[in-house]
Enzyme design. Structure first.
Site, PDB file in Angstrom:
ATOM      1  N   TYR A 144     -44.329 -48.520   8.181  1.00  0.00           N
ATOM      2  CA  TYR A 144     -44.085 -47.428   7.240  1.00  0.00           C
ATOM      3  C   TYR A 144     -44.237 -47.991   5.833  1.00  0.00           C
ATOM      4  O   TYR A 144     -43.669 -49.034   5.521  1.00  0.00           O
ATOM      5  CB  TYR A 144     -42.669 -46.879   7.437  1.00  0.00           C
ATOM      6  CG  TYR A 144     -42.271 -45.774   6.484  1.00  0.00           C
ATOM      7  CD1 TYR A 144     -42.832 -44.505   6.587  1.00  0.00           C
ATOM      8  CD2 TYR A 144     -41.321 -45.993   5.485  1.00  0.00           C
ATOM      9  CE1 TYR A 144     -42.461 -43.482   5.723  1.00  0.00           C
ATOM     10  CE2 TYR A 144     -40.933 -44.981   4.627  1.00  0.00           C
ATOM     11  CZ  TYR A 144     -41.507 -43.727   4.741  1.00  0.00           C
ATOM     12  OH  TYR A 144     -41.130 -42.710   3.890  1.00  0.00           O
ATOM     13  N   ASP A 239     -46.421 -55.484   2.308  1.00  0.00           N
ATOM     14  CA  ASP A 239     -45.390 -54.530   1.908  1.00  0.00           C
ATOM     15  C   ASP A 239     -44.044 -55.220   2.139  1.00  0.00           C
ATOM     16  O   ASP A 239     -43.530 -55.256   3.259  1.00  0.00           O
ATOM     17  CB  ASP A 239     -45.510 -53.252   2.741  1.00  0.00           C
ATOM     18  CG  ASP A 239     -44.431 -52.243   2.390  1.00  0.00           C
ATOM     19  OD1 ASP A 239     -43.442 -52.634   1.732  1.00  0.00           O
ATOM     20  OD2 ASP A 239     -44.562 -51.071   2.775  1.00  0.00           O
ATOM     21  N   LYS A 267     -36.335 -51.677  -3.262  1.00  0.00           N
ATOM     22  CA  LYS A 267     -34.985 -51.920  -2.740  1.00  0.00           C
ATOM     23  C   LYS A 267     -34.214 -53.000  -3.503  1.00  0.00           C
ATOM     24  O   LYS A 267     -33.610 -52.729  -4.528  1.00  0.00           O
ATOM     25  CB  LYS A 267     -35.049 -52.207  -1.245  1.00  0.00           C
ATOM     26  CG  LYS A 267     -35.678 -51.010  -0.464  1.00  0.00           C
ATOM     27  CD  LYS A 267     -35.382 -51.064   0.991  1.00  0.00           C
ATOM     28  CE  LYS A 267     -36.193 -50.064   1.798  1.00  0.00           C
ATOM     29  NZ  LYS A 267     -35.629 -48.745   1.918  1.00  0.00           N
TER      30      LYS A 267
HETATM   31  N1  HOZ Z   1     -37.462 -46.204   3.786  1.00  0.00           N
HETATM   32  C1  HOZ Z   1     -36.229 -46.457   4.447  1.00  0.00           C
HETATM   33  C2  HOZ Z   1     -36.347 -47.612   5.345  1.00  0.00           C
HETATM   34  N2  HOZ Z   1     -36.936 -47.433   6.559  1.00  0.00           N
HETATM   35  C3  HOZ Z   1     -35.686 -45.261   5.113  1.00  0.00           C
HETATM   36  C4  HOZ Z   1     -34.897 -44.479   4.185  1.00  0.00           C
HETATM   37  C5  HOZ Z   1     -35.238 -43.034   4.212  1.00  0.00           C
HETATM   38  O1  HOZ Z   1     -36.293 -42.654   4.751  1.00  0.00           O
HETATM   39  O2  HOZ Z   1     -34.442 -42.297   3.675  1.00  0.00           O
END
Ligand code: HOZ
Length: 427
Positions: A144, A239, A267
Site C-alpha cells: 500500500y 516506500d 509518520k
Molecule cells: N496507512 C495506514 C497504515 N497501513 C493505515 C491508516 C489508515 O488507513 O487510516
C-alpha cells in the site's frame, strides 16, 4: 467495559461523515464492533471517551514511536504553537528536519517535505516518470502506497481490509500504468523487465511490507530489485513511510544495506503531526520545481508544528540502545504469542521485524499477499475483541502491523501475553 460515550459519539459521527470516519479502517468494520473514540494517550496507553485504558499497539499506525504525549514532543509543539502555526514561507524547522533526514539516509541528498505519505509516493512517481521519460510503474500485490489513483491496484492496508483493493473511480488508463507482481518474487520481476524494461520508470516497494500485515523481504529480494532496476535504467523507490526511522535510524535501507534511488517517508518524521517527504540524489531532486520542470507544491508543506514534532521525535530516537530495546520488546512479544498459540492449539504465523509484528491466523509461511490473504479474518476479529475487552488495543484489521514504542516495557508485555493466552483459549 463502558462504551456509552463512544456509542454516542459514533451515532453523531455517522450523521456528519461517510461511515462515521475520516479513514475507513477506523470504523472497526472488519472486527465486527463499533469503534472506540480515543480521548487521550499517555506513553504506551490510549484512554477512550469512557475512560477505558488500553495498551496501544496501533500507535496512530506507527508514528508514536516515543509513546503518546512524549514530553519533548509536547514541549516542542507547544513552543512552536505560541509562535504561530503556519506561515506558508520558509522556516528554520524545515532546515532542521531536512538536515536530520539527509544525515540519517545516505541515499537522500535532497528532501522535499509534503503533508502525507500519499503525497510523498504520488510526487515520487511523478518525479521518476520525469527523470526516466517512461510511464510504467511496478508495484507489488498487497503493498500500500497511500491512496494515489494509479497505486490503488491490488492495494493493501484499509483497501484490502475493506475489500476495495482496486478502488472505484480510478480511470482504467491510470490503473494500466501500474504493473503488479507478487511480493518477494524476484524471478517475476526479472521476467517482466526482460519483456518491458525499457518502458518502466520505477519499481515502488515497501522494503518490509507492512500493509498486508508484516511480511519481511526474502533473502536477496531487495538486492535483486536494486540490480534489475539499475540494469534497465529504472528507479527503485523505497516506500519507507512505515519503516523509516522505525527499523533503525537509517530505516529499512540502513537495516538491509540497500540504497534506493528515491525514498518516501511519513509518520515518524512528523512525530504524530501530518507530514510526508520524498528525497534522493541531488541530480534527480533538482528536477522538482522551482529548480526543475516537475511541479509539486503545498501551502502547509513543512508545517512548523509538524517539523517541531518531527525534530523532537528524531532527536529522542538517538538515545543509546533505542532500537535494540524496541526490537527486543517485539521479539519477546512474538515468542510469547507463538508459545501461547501453540499451547492453545491455534495455528498461527507471527512475522516480526524490529518493532513491527503481525499475528496471522494461518499456519504459514506468510511471504506475499496470496499467503497473507489466506489468514482467517474471522478468527482475528474474535481475537481482537477478546484482547480489547482485556485492555489491549490491536490494529482493527488482520492486514496491519502492530507497533511498539519506547514506552512499552515489562508490565505491558506481561499484560499483553496474559490477555493473549486467554484470547487464544477462547478461540
Ligand atoms: N496507512 C495506514 C497504515 N497501513 C493505515 C491508516 C489508515 O488507513 O487510516
Amino acid at each position: 467495559m463502558q462504551t456509552a460515550q463512544s456509542q454516542a459519539l459514533w451515532r453523531a459521527a455517522q450523521e456528519f461523515m461517510p461511515g462515521g470516519v475520516n479513514s475507513p479502517v477506523r470504523s472497526f468494520r472488519s472486527v465486527g464492533i463499533d469503534p472506540l473514540f480515543i480521548d487521550r494517550g499517555e506513553g504506551a496507553y490510549v484512554i477512550d471517551a469512557d475512560g477505558n485504558r488500553f495498551v496501544d499497539y496501533v500507535l496512530s499506525w506507527g508514528p508514536m514511536i516515543l509513546g503518546h504525549a512524549a514530553p519533548p514532543v509536547v514541549e516542542a509543539v507547544a513552543r512552536q504553537a505560541e509562535r504561530g502555526t503556519s506561515f506558508g514561507a520558509p522556516t528554520a524547522g524545515e532546515v532542521e528536519l531536512g538536515r536530520r533526514i539527509v544525515e540519517a539516509l545516505p541515499s537522500v541528498e535532497r528532501v522535499r517535505l509534503v503533508n502525507s505519505g500519499t503525497e510523498a509516493t504520488m510526487s515520487a512517481l511523478r518525479l521518476a516518470r520525469a527523470a526516466t521519460g517512461r510511464d510504467l510503474v511496478v508495484k507489488f500485490a498487497g503493498c500500500y502506497h497511500g491512496h494515489v489513483d494509479s497505486l490503488l491496484v491490488q492495494a493493501g492496508s484499509g483497501a484490502a481490509t475493506m475489500g476495495v483493493p482496486d478502488s472505484a473511480g480510478v480511470p482504467a488508463a491510470f490503473a494500466s500504468t501500474t504493473l503488479v507482481l507478487p511480493y518477494n518474487d524476484i524471478e517475476a520481476v526479472r521476467t517482466l523487465f526482460t519483456a518491458r524494461g525499457q518502458e518502466i520508470a520505477a519499481v515502488i516497494v515497501e522494503p518490509v511490507a507492512a500493509n498486508m500485515g508484516v511480511v519481511p523481504p526474502a533473502e536477496g529480494f531487495l538486492a535483486g530489485l536494486r540490480a534489475v532496476t539499475r540494469q534497465y535504467g529504472a528507479l527503485l523507490i523505497f516506500d519507507e513511510v512505515i519503516t523509516g526511522f522505525r527499523l533503525g535510524y537509517g530505516g529499512a535501507q540502513g537495516y538491509y544495506g540497500i540504497k534506493p534511488d528515491l525514498t518516501c517517508l511519513g509518520k515518524i518524521i512528523g512525530g504524530g503531526m501530518p507530514v510526508g517527504a520524498y528525497g534522493g540524489p541531488a541530480a534527480i531532486m533538482s528536477l522538482v520545481a522551482p529548480t526543475g520542470p516537475v511541479y509539486q507544491a503545498g501551502t502547509l508543506a513543512g508545517n512548523p508544528l509538524a517539523t517541531a514534532a518531527g525534530v523532537a521525535t528524531l532527536d529522542g530516537l538517538r538515545a543509546e540502545g533505542t532500537y535494540e530495546r524496541l526490537a527486543s520488546y517485539m521479539g519477546a512479544l512474538a515468542e510469547g504469542l507463538r508459545r501461547a498459540a501453540r499451547a492453545a492449539g491455534v495455528p498461527v504465523t507471527v512475522n516480526q521485524v524490529g518493532s513491527m509484528l503481525t499475528l496471522f491466523f494461518h499456519p504459514g509461511p506468510v511471504t506475499d499477499w496470496e499467503s497473507a490473504a489466506r489468514a482467517d479474518r474471522e478468527k482475528y476479529a474474535r481475537f481482537f475483541r477478546s484482547m480489547l475487552a482485556q485492555g489491549i488495543y490491536l490494529p482493527p484489521s488482520q492486514f496491519e502491523a502492530w507497533f511498539a514504542s519506547t514506552c512499552h516495557g515489562e508490565a505491558e508485555l506481561e499484560a499483553t501475553l496474559e490477555a493473549a493466552q486467554k484470547a487464544f483459549r477462547e478461540l
